[in-house]
Design an enzyme around this catalytic site. Structure first.
Site, PDB file in Angstrom:
ATOM      1  CD  GLU A 133      -0.435   9.697  -0.726  1.00 16.41           C
ATOM      2  OE1 GLU A 133      -1.690   9.694  -0.779  1.00 16.41           O
ATOM      3  OE2 GLU A 133       0.273  10.410  -1.467  1.00 16.41           O
ATOM      4  CB  SER A 230       8.843  13.193  -7.222  1.00 22.82           C
ATOM      5  OG  SER A 230       7.713  14.027  -7.311  1.00 22.82           O
TER       6      SER A 230
END
Length: 316
Positions: A133, A230
């Site tokens: 991201e 994650s």
């Protein structure tokens, strides 16, 4: 056997598991396979979860690290984490049909970055180096237009080119508490720093962390289902530990070590935003092999967010 199983209360956090952005990204891959037929290529893991990735592979998705690995004339999907601008530009140049599964909340941060830089601001971006991201967001603006700040120490030491003309943005999957602490330092050091709008940490990240806080005080141990890469799942483990409770990240029920639960009367269970509910059920079933389980869901907030699919796929 049933007579000698010790009792164990399980508190199941809600909200947990899939968020709207993950739901949408997985659906985009499934619909692309329906529409174009297999194989459909996906650049990077669509979401950070091995079970999800393996399920989509079985349906005909092929996961690659870079666009160069995608052959000509096949569709490619970009992951929920977002990609640098150069990637769709390169896909268009090659005439590849591409579908962008970037979470709309990440896309919102991308647009904010562009607006702030075109208004002449330098951006201090709070996030984790190397996370997809972060790479995607940095790839929206010219090199040097943003500086990464990873934590409170980084906030204390960062020296931007023009301290009077700053704005900040954040990765969507951070710890709410950590980000607040980092931001407090930036605001103290750079009182004029511009907050472009409400917090960028997404609703699902905040809600899942809030749900863990709500049950942690009643638990002896916390289990978080999620992948080791994650970000939002790792933050859930940290939130539990900060509440003073031991916690472990598990990818699947098979990763559970029953020694962790020894002496526990109440165990909390949650799942990161990219972990499907089937893995929660699998874990509860495994715990019930050894314990007389009483299960209770504790809901802190109801989530009703749904994101629209890209045009051209709704009909598929």
């Amino acid at each position: 056997m049933s007579g000698i199983r010790p009792p164990l209360d399980l508190l199941i956090a809600a909200p947990r598991g899939f968020c709207a952005g993950v739901d949408r990204a997985i659906r985009i891959v499934e619909l692309a396979i329906e529409k174009y037929g297999a194989p459909v290529y996906v650049r990077h893991e669509i979401v950070h979860n091995k079970f999800v990735v393996d399920t989509l592979k079985a349906q005909g998705a092929i996961f690659v690290d870079e666009l160069d690995q995608v052959p000509d004339d096949v569709p490619v999907v970009f992951s929920a984490h977002g990609v640098p601008k150069a990637v769709p530009a390169k896909a268009a140049e090659r005439g590849l049909e591409y579908l962008d599964a970037t979470c709309p909340l990440v896309s919102k941060v991308h647009r904010q970055a562009e607006r702030l830089v075109s208004a002449g601001r330098h951006i201090l971006f709070i996030g984790h180096a190397g996370h997809p991201e972060v790479i995607g967001t940095f790839g929206q603006v010219p090199e040097g237009a943003m500086t990464l700040v990873e934590d409170v120490e980084g906030a204390e030491s960062v020296s931007p080119p023009d301290p009077t003309n700053l704005a900040f943005l954040t990765q969507t999957t951070l710890s709410v508490d950590d980000t607040a602490a980092t931001l407090a330092v930036l605001k103290r050091r750079f009182p004029d720093i511009l907050a472009p709008g409400p917090d960028d940490i997404c609703y699902a990240t905040s809600n899942r962390q809030g749900a863990v806080k709500a049950i942690a005080e009643q638990c002896d141990f916390m289990l978080v289902i999620g992948a080791p890469n994650s970000s939002n799942s790792l933050r859930l483990v940290e939130v539990a530990e900060r509440s003073g409770k031991p916690a472990r990240l598990v990818q699947r029920a098979a990763d559970l070590d029953f020694a962790w639960l020894e002496g526990a009367r109440t165990v909390g269970v949650t799942a990161g935003a990219s972990a499907p509910e089937v893995l929660v059920r699998e874990l509860v079933t495994r715990i019930a092999e050894r314990y007389e389980v009483t299960e209770r869901e504790v809901e802190t907030v109801a989530e009703k967010v749904v994101f629209k699919l890209p045009r051209g796929l709704e009909a598929a």
